[in-house]
Design a protein around this motif. Structure first.
Motif, PDB file in Angstrom:
ATOM      1  N   LEU A  65       0.804  -1.217   0.000  1.00  0.00           N
ATOM      2  CA  LEU A  65       0.000   0.000   0.000  1.00  0.00           C
ATOM      3  C   LEU A  65       0.837   1.268   0.000  1.00  0.00           C
ATOM      4  O   LEU A  65       0.490   2.246  -0.675  1.00  0.00           O
ATOM      5  CB  LEU A  65      -0.942  -0.019   1.201  1.00  0.00           C
ATOM      6  CG  LEU A  65      -1.923  -1.201   1.222  1.00  0.00           C
ATOM      7  CD1 LEU A  65      -2.683  -1.251   2.529  1.00  0.00           C
ATOM      8  CD2 LEU A  65      -2.896  -1.105   0.056  1.00  0.00           C
ATOM      9  N   ASP A  66       1.928   1.265   0.750  1.00  0.00           N
ATOM     10  CA  ASP A  66       2.787   2.461   0.784  1.00  0.00           C
ATOM     11  C   ASP A  66       3.356   2.751  -0.602  1.00  0.00           C
ATOM     12  O   ASP A  66       3.405   3.910  -1.033  1.00  0.00           O
ATOM     13  CB  ASP A  66       3.917   2.282   1.800  1.00  0.00           C
ATOM     14  CG  ASP A  66       3.398   2.309   3.231  1.00  0.00           C
ATOM     15  OD1 ASP A  66       2.319   2.890   3.456  1.00  0.00           O
ATOM     16  OD2 ASP A  66       4.068   1.744   4.122  1.00  0.00           O
ATOM     17  N   SER A  67       3.776   1.698  -1.293  1.00  0.00           N
ATOM     18  CA  SER A  67       4.309   1.868  -2.654  1.00  0.00           C
ATOM     19  C   SER A  67       3.214   2.339  -3.605  1.00  0.00           C
ATOM     20  O   SER A  67       3.455   3.174  -4.485  1.00  0.00           O
ATOM     21  CB  SER A  67       4.897   0.550  -3.168  1.00  0.00           C
ATOM     22  OG  SER A  67       5.967   0.132  -2.355  1.00  0.00           O
ATOM     23  N   ALA A  68       2.008   1.796  -3.440  1.00  0.00           N
ATOM     24  CA  ALA A  68       0.887   2.193  -4.289  1.00  0.00           C
ATOM     25  C   ALA A  68       0.562   3.673  -4.101  1.00  0.00           C
ATOM     26  O   ALA A  68       0.368   4.403  -5.080  1.00  0.00           O
ATOM     27  CB  ALA A  68      -0.342   1.352  -3.965  1.00  0.00           C
ATOM     28  N   ILE A  69       0.525   4.108  -2.839  1.00  0.00           N
ATOM     29  CA  ILE A  69       0.211   5.513  -2.549  1.00  0.00           C
ATOM     30  C   ILE A  69       1.337   6.430  -3.032  1.00  0.00           C
ATOM     31  O   ILE A  69       1.088   7.525  -3.564  1.00  0.00           O
ATOM     32  CB  ILE A  69      -0.058   5.698  -1.041  1.00  0.00           C
ATOM     33  CG1 ILE A  69      -1.358   4.973  -0.654  1.00  0.00           C
ATOM     34  CG2 ILE A  69      -0.142   7.174  -0.667  1.00  0.00           C
ATOM     35  CD1 ILE A  69      -1.602   4.864   0.833  1.00  0.00           C
ATOM     36  N   GLU A  70       2.579   5.970  -2.878  1.00  0.00           N
ATOM     37  CA  GLU A  70       3.727   6.761  -3.354  1.00  0.00           C
ATOM     38  C   GLU A  70       3.640   6.973  -4.864  1.00  0.00           C
ATOM     39  O   GLU A  70       3.857   8.081  -5.364  1.00  0.00           O
ATOM     40  CB  GLU A  70       5.033   6.041  -2.999  1.00  0.00           C
ATOM     41  CG  GLU A  70       6.282   6.837  -3.350  1.00  0.00           C
ATOM     42  CD  GLU A  70       7.567   6.105  -2.982  1.00  0.00           C
ATOM     43  OE1 GLU A  70       8.639   6.540  -3.448  1.00  0.00           O
ATOM     44  OE2 GLU A  70       7.492   5.094  -2.257  1.00  0.00           O
ATOM     45  N   LEU A  71       3.326   5.912  -5.589  1.00  0.00           N
ATOM     46  CA  LEU A  71       3.189   6.005  -7.038  1.00  0.00           C
ATOM     47  C   LEU A  71       1.988   6.868  -7.415  1.00  0.00           C
ATOM     48  O   LEU A  71       2.049   7.684  -8.353  1.00  0.00           O
ATOM     49  CB  LEU A  71       3.045   4.606  -7.637  1.00  0.00           C
ATOM     50  CG  LEU A  71       3.142   4.486  -9.153  1.00  0.00           C
ATOM     51  CD1 LEU A  71       4.503   4.949  -9.667  1.00  0.00           C
ATOM     52  CD2 LEU A  71       2.898   3.045  -9.586  1.00  0.00           C
ATOM     53  N   PHE A  72       0.898   6.719  -6.671  1.00  0.00           N
ATOM     54  CA  PHE A  72      -0.310   7.503  -6.886  1.00  0.00           C
ATOM     55  C   PHE A  72       0.001   8.996  -6.740  1.00  0.00           C
ATOM     56  O   PHE A  72      -0.456   9.832  -7.534  1.00  0.00           O
ATOM     57  CB  PHE A  72      -1.376   7.064  -5.887  1.00  0.00           C
ATOM     58  CG  PHE A  72      -2.620   7.908  -5.892  1.00  0.00           C
ATOM     59  CD1 PHE A  72      -3.597   7.729  -6.859  1.00  0.00           C
ATOM     60  CD2 PHE A  72      -2.821   8.866  -4.903  1.00  0.00           C
ATOM     61  CE1 PHE A  72      -4.754   8.506  -6.854  1.00  0.00           C
ATOM     62  CE2 PHE A  72      -3.971   9.633  -4.895  1.00  0.00           C
ATOM     63  CZ  PHE A  72      -4.940   9.457  -5.872  1.00  0.00           C
ATOM     64  N   ASP A  73       0.796   9.344  -5.712  1.00  0.00           N
ATOM     65  CA  ASP A  73       1.142  10.745  -5.472  1.00  0.00           C
ATOM     66  C   ASP A  73       1.975  11.336  -6.608  1.00  0.00           C
ATOM     67  O   ASP A  73       2.000  12.555  -6.815  1.00  0.00           O
ATOM     68  CB  ASP A  73       1.920  10.875  -4.151  1.00  0.00           C
ATOM     69  CG  ASP A  73       1.026  10.656  -2.927  1.00  0.00           C
ATOM     70  OD1 ASP A  73      -0.199  10.817  -3.063  1.00  0.00           O
ATOM     71  OD2 ASP A  73       1.561  10.307  -1.858  1.00  0.00           O
ATOM     72  N   GLN A  74       2.684  10.467  -7.339  1.00  0.00           N
ATOM     73  CA  GLN A  74       3.527  10.931  -8.445  1.00  0.00           C
ATOM     74  C   GLN A  74       2.745  11.121  -9.743  1.00  0.00           C
ATOM     75  O   GLN A  74       3.267  11.687 -10.707  1.00  0.00           O
ATOM     76  CB  GLN A  74       4.662   9.936  -8.695  1.00  0.00           C
ATOM     77  CG  GLN A  74       5.664   9.831  -7.552  1.00  0.00           C
ATOM     78  CD  GLN A  74       6.664   8.686  -7.766  1.00  0.00           C
ATOM     79  OE1 GLN A  74       6.840   8.222  -8.884  1.00  0.00           O
ATOM     80  NE2 GLN A  74       7.278   8.239  -6.679  1.00  0.00           N
ATOM     81  N   MET A  75       1.516  10.639  -9.793  1.00  0.00           N
ATOM     82  CA  MET A  75       0.737  10.715 -11.033  1.00  0.00           C
ATOM     83  C   MET A  75       0.432  12.168 -11.394  1.00  0.00           C
ATOM     84  O   MET A  75      -0.065  12.921 -10.562  1.00  0.00           O
ATOM     85  CB  MET A  75      -0.580   9.945 -10.888  1.00  0.00           C
ATOM     86  CG  MET A  75      -0.419   8.447 -10.779  1.00  0.00           C
ATOM     87  SD  MET A  75      -2.015   7.602 -10.560  1.00  0.00           S
ATOM     88  CE  MET A  75      -2.676   7.732 -12.215  1.00  0.00           C
ATOM     89  N   PRO A  76       0.734  12.569 -12.641  1.00  0.00           N
ATOM     90  CA  PRO A  76       0.446  13.952 -13.045  1.00  0.00           C
ATOM     91  C   PRO A  76      -1.056  14.239 -13.153  1.00  0.00           C
ATOM     92  O   PRO A  76      -1.503  15.350 -12.916  1.00  0.00           O
ATOM     93  CB  PRO A  76       1.124  14.067 -14.420  1.00  0.00           C
ATOM     94  CG  PRO A  76       1.270  12.659 -14.912  1.00  0.00           C
ATOM     95  CD  PRO A  76       1.408  11.800 -13.699  1.00  0.00           C
ATOM     96  N   GLU A  77      -1.821  13.212 -13.506  1.00  0.00           N
ATOM     97  CA  GLU A  77      -3.273  13.359 -13.565  1.00  0.00           C
ATOM     98  C   GLU A  77      -3.915  12.164 -12.880  1.00  0.00           C
ATOM     99  O   GLU A  77      -3.483  11.030 -13.052  1.00  0.00           O
ATOM    100  CB  GLU A  77      -3.755  13.424 -15.018  1.00  0.00           C
ATOM    101  CG  GLU A  77      -3.324  14.682 -15.751  1.00  0.00           C
ATOM    102  CD  GLU A  77      -3.866  14.708 -17.176  1.00  0.00           C
ATOM    103  OE1 GLU A  77      -4.897  14.052 -17.437  1.00  0.00           O
ATOM    104  OE2 GLU A  77      -3.249  15.377 -18.019  1.00  0.00           O
ATOM    105  N   ARG A  78      -4.970  12.420 -12.128  1.00  0.00           N
ATOM    106  CA  ARG A  78      -5.675  11.324 -11.433  1.00  0.00           C
ATOM    107  C   ARG A  78      -7.161  11.402 -11.749  1.00  0.00           C
ATOM    108  O   ARG A  78      -7.759  12.464 -11.608  1.00  0.00           O
ATOM    109  CB  ARG A  78      -5.492  11.446  -9.914  1.00  0.00           C
ATOM    110  CG  ARG A  78      -4.043  11.453  -9.449  1.00  0.00           C
ATOM    111  CD  ARG A  78      -4.001  11.856  -7.986  1.00  0.00           C
ATOM    112  NE  ARG A  78      -2.638  12.143  -7.577  1.00  0.00           N
ATOM    113  CZ  ARG A  78      -2.321  12.955  -6.561  1.00  0.00           C
ATOM    114  NH1 ARG A  78      -3.289  13.536  -5.862  1.00  0.00           N
ATOM    115  NH2 ARG A  78      -1.076  13.168  -6.246  1.00  0.00           N
ATOM    116  N   ASN A  79      -7.703  10.281 -12.163  1.00  0.00           N
ATOM    117  CA  ASN A  79      -9.154  10.217 -12.371  1.00  0.00           C
ATOM    118  C   ASN A  79      -9.757   9.357 -11.269  1.00  0.00           C
ATOM    119  O   ASN A  79      -9.057   8.860 -10.382  1.00  0.00           O
ATOM    120  CB  ASN A  79      -9.493   9.683 -13.767  1.00  0.00           C
ATOM    121  CG  ASN A  79      -8.923   8.284 -13.998  1.00  0.00           C
ATOM    122  OD1 ASN A  79      -8.477   7.612 -13.063  1.00  0.00           O
ATOM    123  ND2 ASN A  79      -8.932   7.861 -15.253  1.00  0.00           N
ATOM    124  N   ALA A  80     -11.080   9.162 -11.348  1.00  0.00           N
ATOM    125  CA  ALA A  80     -11.771   8.396 -10.298  1.00  0.00           C
ATOM    126  C   ALA A  80     -11.232   6.975 -10.206  1.00  0.00           C
ATOM    127  O   ALA A  80     -11.129   6.405  -9.115  1.00  0.00           O
ATOM    128  CB  ALA A  80     -13.274   8.366 -10.578  1.00  0.00           C
TER     129      ALA A  80
END
Length: 252
Positions: free
Chosen positions: A10-25
């Motif tokens: 989960l920590d890695s998933a959230i870290e990668l999520f935070d790096q995303m330039p755009e986030r959708n639902a």
């Protein structure tokens, strides 16, 4: 992100999520699903509240998480906050949440709400399964029979799952003969259907029938569960057969 979340990283998933330039639902939902799946409901709720735009999947995922955790109040609170309640899955998850957590009256209340003219969401097999379960908990045969007729009007056939649910309802309402008719019509009998019938016989003082069903289940190599034994013990209790009850208890 979804792969890491499903794998429990989960920590890695959230870290990668935070790096995303755009986030959708979908990307938000991937993280929320992972958090819920691994028991982090509080963190999932925090992320849910941070979402700029929530899809119906977001709402249903979060409500389902609370439902599985047995937090009925939190699930209901989110359900009431949903603006778009035209999604059948949202109604189903709330009805199931109530039915599976001992809130049968509330389950039937939500079912009645979804049928109101201003809502008018048509139920499906999943809806009816949970509603029949709620009727069974309440011993509300009258409403259960109406539900059965309503299913017929929608062209939904009684499969083994529905028949077993109705067996439970009939036995708890004292309609043991009707329950036996449904039970005999089952294509496949499993521990759930046998247990429902044994419990019903026990509740209605049908000792010989309960013993016969228990033996039939054992002969079919279907392993009894706690419910099966409680039903048989209840039958022995009604008949005042202490020694037989002791033997049954010892065999558990």
């Amino acid at each position: 992100v979804a792969g890491l979340a499903k794998a429990g990283r989960l920590d890695s998933a959230i870290e990668l999520f935070d790096q995303m330039p755009e986030r959708n639902a979908a990307s938000w939902n991937a993280v929320i699903c992972g958090l819920i799946a691994h028991g982090h409901l509080t963190r999932a709720r925090e992320m849910f509240e941070q979402m700029p735009v929530r899809s119906n999947i977001s709402w249903i995922t979060m409500i389902s998480g609370y439902a599985k955790a047995g937090d009925v109040q939190a699930a209901a609170g989110l359900f009431e906050r949903m603006e778009n309640k035209n999604d059948l899955y949202a109604w189903n998850v709330m009805i199931t949440c109530y039915a599976q957590n001992g809130c049968a009256r509330e389950a039937i209340g939500v079912f009645n709400r979804m049928l109101k003219p201003h809502v008018c969401v048509l139920p499906n097999e999943k809806t009816f399964s949970s509603v029949i379960s709620a009727c069974s908990q309440l011993g509300n045969l009258r409403f259960g029979l109406w539900v059965q007729r309503f299913m017929g009007s929608l062209g939904i056939e009684l499969d083994d799952h529905f028949r077993t649910a109705l067996v439970d309802l009939y036995t708890k309402s004292g309609r043991i003969d009707s329950a036996f008719d449904l039970f005999k019509g089952l294509r496949t009998r499993d521990v759930v259907s046998y247990s429902a019938m044994i419990v019903g016989c026990g509740m209605n003082g049908k000792l010989n029938e309960a013993i016969g069903l228990f033996k039939e289940m054992s002969d079919a190599n279907i392993r009894p569960n706690a419910v099966s034994f409680v039903g048989l013990l209840s039958a022995y209790n009604h008949a005042g057969l202490v020694e037989e009850a002791r033997a049954c208890f010892a065999s558990m």
